[in-house]
Scaffold this active site. Structure first.
Site, mmCIF file in Angstrom:
data_model
loop_
_atom_site.group_PDB
_atom_site.id
_atom_site.type_symbol
_atom_site.label_atom_id
_atom_site.label_comp_id
_atom_site.label_asym_id
_atom_site.label_seq_id
_atom_site.Cartn_x
_atom_site.Cartn_y
_atom_site.Cartn_z
ATOM 1 N NE ARG A 140 -56.243 -40.446 -45.352
ATOM 2 C CZ ARG A 140 -55.328 -39.542 -44.993
ATOM 3 N NH1 ARG A 140 -54.189 -39.927 -44.433
ATOM 4 N NH2 ARG A 140 -55.534 -38.252 -45.182
ATOM 5 C CD GLU A 193 -56.777 -43.871 -38.494
ATOM 6 O OE1 GLU A 193 -56.790 -42.639 -38.587
ATOM 7 O OE2 GLU A 193 -56.063 -44.605 -39.198
ATOM 8 C CG HIS A 222 -54.193 -40.720 -38.533
ATOM 9 N ND1 HIS A 222 -55.205 -41.093 -39.363
ATOM 10 C CD2 HIS A 222 -53.418 -39.869 -39.261
ATOM 11 C CE1 HIS A 222 -55.078 -40.494 -40.535
ATOM 12 N NE2 HIS A 222 -53.987 -39.737 -40.491
#
Lengths: 297, 297
Positions: free
Chosen positions: A216, A244, A263
């Site tokens: 993360r 993000e 991601h």
């Protein structure tokens, strides 16, 4: 005959004593679901599959194909068991982590740029072999990454939240960081991991060290990492960032020592065969009246 | 005391009964080499280290740190043993091969292009896991690649020049090619390997298959491969090409499904520690009067 199990895919090996219906999470769900006792949720279909719970009065167990289930728990009818998809994405994330590490060590951004300019210009590169890799987060993804790293003759230094035999605790990070070539972060998003790798931790790394993050983004202080990479002191290869998505005007995008992917570590073909194998094992257990794997409730 | 061994690096563990001199292949060689019995050649220094043979009247053995020794054999004085550097580059080549495979499967050219445009646009990718990989060339580099592939849960189908238990022979290629997702070529440049993968062999591969070459460019028919990649039917990830360097106007450079690196698979940091460890083992053997490893003459 009414269905006793509701499945997201038609092409599964189902024990003969079970009758099945199929719904992939798109379009209208099938009728005649009153007898459904076991519901395997469609994957990556948002919260819509949860709406069906009210139409399944015989429901006894739900199989999720995701690892996380916080959203799902409050919606699950009382007395219904829940099994999750722990492990189904491990190999996909591990592969992506290794691709990030190898791309950085073997200068692949340089080769891709040269290819666009059609130039054949050779250079010596770093290796993965013989590097010392701090693997922060040592669950099933971490262990899948470790198998790759050991095959490549890297040295793995595993770190978990608390120390146990053969595994360091996060409290030892200050002593460990100056000794490694690569830090590979595979941490979940919890209050304990936010900001774990801040300016002081980054400053403790040796010159030229590589910071890889497939967990993360919030585990790393992005501003501090950007400053270290901009200075040419550290390198970074990130599948996750904070914030993000990374904003288009963020300086990290264009730094020489940074590789950024959006991601996507978990989203690859290796998920489906593993999800189908788990589902088939669970159907056999359900038909035999055995306890399911991966039960979380 | 005059030197009994001549070494390319000063920082080696040398048995106490040996006296040493050091020459790294640059500048003037040291004097007083009349007693040198064992000469470890400087690496990547062209043919100049061979000129010293005439000044070493006591020479009994030479250690080369390269795998090839065709150039060296005719220059070696009669009666002098020769050990080569077989295996020292294996892991470097294996790492690069894996980086090529993973970059192609996990769409890294796309992520690098997106990074340059600062766009965060996600997509699902292929995996390495669960693919069936035809490993053509099953020497020490092939086995190093296999360890990586098995760690990543790919299926490895090894092929050598002739069949042996557990290894297919090249004669079986026609039946094997249609069954695989990835062909990974790790072949030396011999009359038998030139053109081994021609238009017919490429045509036998399934749609979307990936051709990876880290051996010698001449093993593949470049024009036929270019046509298949241009048609979008096959993908390619090549560290070696034919011709080499690939000319700037060659169409392969700009094809979407092609990754090209400039023959740099063997040139990475993992060489040096392995070369030093081999040298130290050979020094111990030499001091103990034992047979050297990797003897080729």
């Amino acid at each position: 005959m009414t269905a006793r199990v509701l499945l997201p895919w038609p092409d599964l090996a189902v024990p003969p004593e079970l009758t099945t219906a199929v719904w992939d999470g798109r379009g209208t769900p099938p009728d005649a679901l009153e007898q459904v006792e076991f519901y395997v949720l469609p994957y990556d279909s948002g919260t819509r599959p949860f709406d069906l719970f009210g139409k399944l009065p015989s429901l006894r167990a739900v199989q999720s194909l995701s690892a996380g289930y916080d959203q799902l728990l409050p919606l699950l009818p009382d007395g219904v068991r829940l099994a999750n998809g722990r492990g189904l994405h491990d190999l996909s994330v591990a592969e992506h982590a290794l691709t990030l590490v190898l791309s950085a060590q073997r200068l692949f951004p340089r080769w891709f740029a040269q290819q666009q300019k059609r130039t054949w210009d050779r250079a010596h590169t770093r290796s993965l072999a013989d590097t010392r890799v701090l693997l922060v987060g040592y669950g099933s993804i971490g262990r899948a990454i470790e198998r790759y790293l050991l095959a490549g003759e890297a040295e793995v230094v595993p770190v978990a939240s608390t120390a146990r035999p053969g595994v360091h605790g996060v409290a030892e990070l200050p002593e460990l960081l100056p000794t490694v070539d690569i830090v590979l972060l595979v941490l979940p998003d919890t209050p304990q991991t936010i900001g774990l790798i801040g300016a002081a931790e980054l400053a403790a790394l040796p010159d030229g060290a590589l910071v890889v993050n497939v967990g993360r983004g919030t585990a790393v202080d992005t501003a501090a990492l950007t400053a270290e990479v901009a200075a040419g002191r550290l390198r970074a290869a990130l599948d996750v960032t904070d914030p993000e998505p990374l904003p288009a005007d963020h300086p990290l995008w264009t730094l020489d020592g940074a590789i950024i992917t959006p991601h996507i570590a978990g989203g690859s073909d290796s998920f489906y065969p593993r999800a189908k194998r788990l589902t088939e094992r669970q159907l056999r257990r359900f038909a035999a009246g055995e306890e399911l794997e991966n039960l979380v409730r």
